[in-house]
Design an enzyme around this catalytic site. Structure first.
Site, short mmCIF file in Angstrom:
data_model
loop_
_atom_site.label_atom_id
_atom_site.label_comp_id
_atom_site.label_asym_id
_atom_site.label_seq_id
_atom_site.Cartn_x
_atom_site.Cartn_y
_atom_site.Cartn_z
N LEU A 139 0.82 -1.21 0.00
CA LEU A 139 0.00 0.00 0.00
C LEU A 139 0.86 1.26 0.00
CD1 LEU A 139 -2.61 -0.98 2.74
CD2 LEU A 139 -2.70 -1.41 0.29
N GLU A 140 0.40 2.27 -0.71
CA GLU A 140 1.05 3.56 -0.66
C GLU A 140 0.46 4.37 0.49
OE1 GLU A 140 0.70 5.27 -4.50
OE2 GLU A 140 1.69 3.57 -5.49
N ARG A 141 1.19 5.39 0.92
CA ARG A 141 0.80 6.11 2.13
C ARG A 141 -0.55 6.79 2.01
NH1 ARG A 141 5.04 10.14 4.45
NH2 ARG A 141 6.21 8.20 4.46
N ILE A 143 -3.12 5.75 0.54
CA ILE A 143 -4.15 4.75 0.77
C ILE A 143 -4.25 4.46 2.26
CG2 ILE A 143 -4.90 2.39 0.26
CD1 ILE A 143 -4.97 4.29 -2.13
N PHE A 144 -3.10 4.32 2.89
CA PHE A 144 -3.09 4.03 4.32
C PHE A 144 -3.75 5.14 5.12
CE2 PHE A 144 -1.34 4.11 8.57
CZ PHE A 144 -1.43 2.77 8.95
#
Length: 331
Positions: A139-141, A143-144
């Site tokens: 996951l990219e940040r 998305i997080f």
């Protein structure tokens, strides 16, 4: 697999046709799961998804060229041989349809327990149906950071790990990230801290398809080194993972025996990051070992590219695996 040096590889069970007008310099090929060489002792199954509109529900795992039962049989066989098959969750799948992201409202504490249970059941179903050994979070940040993800991701994975441990079973957790996303002064990926003591591997990817050239300045040498600088490739690899192992140069500290170096399997596999001279990788690994911070292993993007062809239709014949398989020999 604890403390065993590893060679990890991303894998897709059906390779989409290559559009050579997009600048590809070769072709990845189909590789059946059961035919993946045993040297790849961690296999990350990627791109097998069908999005779902249900709140909290994970994208459905889809096997595209064989019955589910046959996939599970093959995965179970690989597990018996000491190979792990992980379920890869990539960030692009959470932009509009989200496993970890509630769609219509902010996830409050009152809803967290219910959401964790729903996602836990979804993962558990994937494990039971397909013989999966764990998960690779890719996951990219952004998305997080969406909505309730900061609460839901760590809480769910901790619950899975704890439940499996009580049942004397193992659930493998790998966190995968491009190196620029790990280096943001004091804003390193939050789930690294939240999942400390729970994750098994952190794969730092030193490649990408975007046009931007990344690099890093390392205080030890006072120099900024580009990720595409072949002459300084060994130094780039060494100082990158020395920094991660020690928490220096703006990187979070990650246990060295959980670090995996992610590289393109072949020159065709990514726009940048390919290591032309394998001695740069092997020498960097040896320097890390001599520094007291030997990393866990290497990761290839991807197994399909490693088995693929170059632009002249000449086979790569598992170039990456043959270059680096020596690192997985226990010492």
């Amino acid at each position: 697999m604890e403390h065993k040096p590893l060679l990890m590889g991303y894998w897709d069970n059906v390779v989409e046709p290559i559009d050579y007008t997009m600048g590809y310099k070769g072709m990845a090929v189909d590789v059946d799961l059961i035919d993946i060489p045993e040297e790849y002792n961690v296999i990350v199954a990627s791109h097998h998804f069908k999005d779902t509109n249900d709140m909290y529900e994970i994208p459905i795992f889809v096997v595209r060229n064989k019955p589910d039962g046959e996939f599970k049989k093959q995965a179970d066989h690989l597990t018996l041989k000491g190979q792990k098959v992980l379920y890869n969750l990539r960030g692009s799948y959470f932009d509009s349809y989200s496993w970890f992201c509630t769609k219509n409202y902010e996830l409050g504490q009152n809803y967290l327990e219910e959401a964790v249970e729903l996602v836990f059941n979804g993962i558990n179903n994937i494990v039971d149906t397909y013989g999966i050994s764990g998960i690779c979070l890719d996951l990219e940040r952004d998305i997080f950071d969406k909505k309730g993800n900061k609460l839901l991701i760590p809480a769910t994975l901790k619950r899975i790990k704890d439940v499996y441990k009580r049942e004397d079973k193992d659930f493998f957790i790998c966190i995968s990230s491009y190196f620029p996303d790990l280096c943001d002064d004091d804003k390193s990926l939050p789930y690294l801290a939240e999942l400390e003591g729970y994750y098994d591997l952190v794969c730092t990817k030193l490649y990408g398809g975007e046009q931007v050239i990344n690099g890093h300045k390392f205080n030890e040498i006072g120099d900024w080194i580009s990720e595409i600088d072949d002459k300084q490739k060994e130094d780039f690899l060494y100082y990158m993972f020395n920094s991660l192992a020690n928490g220096t140069n703006g990187f979070p500290k990650i246990p060295h025996d959980k670090l995996v170096m992610g590289l393109p399997a072949t020159e065709s596999a990514a726009r940048k990051g390919y290591v032309k001279d394998p001695s740069a990788v092997l020498n960097a690994l040896e320097r890390l070992k001599q520094s007291g911070t030997p990393i866990r292993g290497l990761s290839a993007y991807s197994i399909n590219w490693d088995a693929g062809e170059d632009k002249n239709f000449q086979p790569y014949s598992y170039e990456f695996m043959n270059r680096y398989k020596g690192i997985i020999t226990p010492v």
